[in-house]
Design a protein around this motif. Sequence first.
Motif, short mmCIF file in Angstrom:
data_model
loop_
_atom_site.label_atom_id
_atom_site.label_comp_id
_atom_site.label_asym_id
_atom_site.label_seq_id
_atom_site.Cartn_x
_atom_site.Cartn_y
_atom_site.Cartn_z
N ARG A 178 -14.23 6.51 -64.85
CA ARG A 178 -13.26 5.81 -65.70
C ARG A 178 -13.50 6.13 -67.18
NH1 ARG A 178 -11.01 1.57 -62.07
NH2 ARG A 178 -10.36 0.18 -63.74
N GLU A 179 -14.80 6.15 -67.54
CA GLU A 179 -15.16 6.44 -68.94
C GLU A 179 -14.72 7.86 -69.32
OE1 GLU A 179 -19.38 5.67 -69.41
OE2 GLU A 179 -19.48 7.11 -71.06
N ARG B 160 -11.05 8.15 -69.60
CA ARG B 160 -10.58 7.54 -70.86
C ARG B 160 -10.75 8.51 -72.02
NH1 ARG B 160 -13.53 2.90 -69.54
NH2 ARG B 160 -12.23 1.44 -68.42
N GLU B 161 -11.95 9.14 -72.09
CA GLU B 161 -12.22 10.13 -73.15
C GLU B 161 -11.19 11.26 -73.10
OE1 GLU B 161 -16.11 11.82 -72.60
OE2 GLU B 161 -17.06 9.86 -72.90
N ALA C 209 -8.25 11.29 -71.77
CA ALA C 209 -6.89 10.82 -72.07
C ALA C 209 -6.70 10.66 -73.58
CB ALA C 209 -6.62 9.50 -71.35
N ARG C 210 -7.75 10.14 -74.23
CA ARG C 210 -7.68 9.94 -75.68
C ARG C 210 -7.49 11.29 -76.38
NH1 ARG C 210 -12.71 7.95 -76.77
NH2 ARG C 210 -12.38 6.33 -75.24
N LEU D 177 -3.13 6.56 -69.71
CA LEU D 177 -4.00 6.44 -68.53
C LEU D 177 -3.92 5.03 -67.93
CD1 LEU D 177 -6.31 7.71 -66.79
CD2 LEU D 177 -7.92 6.76 -68.47
N TYR D 178 -3.82 4.96 -66.62
CA TYR D 178 -3.72 3.67 -65.93
C TYR D 178 -4.87 3.56 -64.93
CZ TYR D 178 0.83 3.52 -68.06
OH TYR D 178 1.85 3.53 -68.98
N LEU D 179 -5.76 2.63 -65.20
CA LEU D 179 -6.93 2.44 -64.33
C LEU D 179 -6.80 1.07 -63.67
CD1 LEU D 179 -9.67 3.66 -66.85
CD2 LEU D 179 -8.69 4.94 -64.93
#
Length: 354
Positions: free
Chosen positions: A283-284, A287-288, A290-291, A297-299
């Motif tokens: 997930r981390e 996220r990175e 996607a940024r 991003l959908y988690l």
Amino acid sequence: MRILGIDTSCDDTSAAVVEDGVRVLSSVVSSQVDLHSRFGGIVPEICSRAHVQSLIPIVDQALQKAGVSLSSLETIAVTNAPGLVGALLVGVSVAKALAFCARLPLVAINHVEAHIFAARLMDNPPGFPYICLVASGGHTSLYLSRSEIEHEHLGSTTDDAAGEAFDKIAALLKLSYPGGPAIEKKARKGNPSAVHFPRTLLGKNSLDFSFSGIKTAVLYFMKGQDGEKRGKNVRDIQRADVAASFQEAMVDVLVDKTLRAVRRTGVKRVVLGGGVACNSRLRERMREAARKRKLALYLPPPGLCLDNAAMVAGQAFYRYRSGLVDGLTLDVLPRLVRARVPPSRNEKEIDEYE
Ligand code: KG4
Ligand code: ZN
């Protein structure tokens, strides 16, 4: 429209009531982890028997929590593919009996499609289209979702599923079952760069996955076969380092392939689903990524990533609305892995039945 959903595809017995495909009125999951953990994996016969014992009480609980009776429902939905044959049969038989007694329509759901759909039950659900990485104990695939019921298959594992690899490596490291959460916990104390395990990418353009190589690499590493080459005794290497290095390699591949799917399709909405999507390192890293690439991003929360019947009842609303209703002759398709494109329950299913 209120739909009762049932999922018994693997080792969780679950039932849920969802209204109009989006409002979860109840979602009950009964885990069998305690029954299987001493075997280090799922024992199919034990799994089916446990579903037989717990499914009716779980359905009762789901109805009670939702504050509805069987007669006030409008449809029964059940997972009929893919999964363990005995486990699927229990869910499908109970769903048929309920549909017959209450004179309700029956809607069959593909478990992988339900995982792809699960993000639509989030508080802030993704719009369409979106890229979905489904990574669980039985499946690892990428899809381009165009609607609640249209999922274009982009790639799949050619051997083990990601969750299966986590489970097998956890067993090798003598960690508890299920392996994913155990490896994640162990990895927190380890160095992800301690050992370089292979990242199998299957060529520059492939959206398929392969996890058998990394599994073998960890096995040989643990056996100490390459200990000499590295000038280290494997026994000296902390299991936490192996767990962290393995997890990092898995995450590298999952992130890389998802980004390839984004580049290939030009779709900038990304969704994760399946039990492995609970992994906090994945997930981390997502996220990175996607940024950096300006992706939406959908988690989904863990309750929607792991097996549950809300995703089954939710998706059934859209299948029902499209006229995709099944009859009491419904059968189970244990090896129907790919989601259906376009939504139809005839020729395409037969094609993809391995
Ligand atoms: O989606 P799921 O509940 O069932 C299947 O459809 O297979 O996924 C279960 C899988 C197991 O293999 C489990 O080890 C893995 O998801 N898993 C994880 C994590 N939590 C569950 N894998 C990695 N990290 C986690 N935190
Ligand atoms: Zn699943």
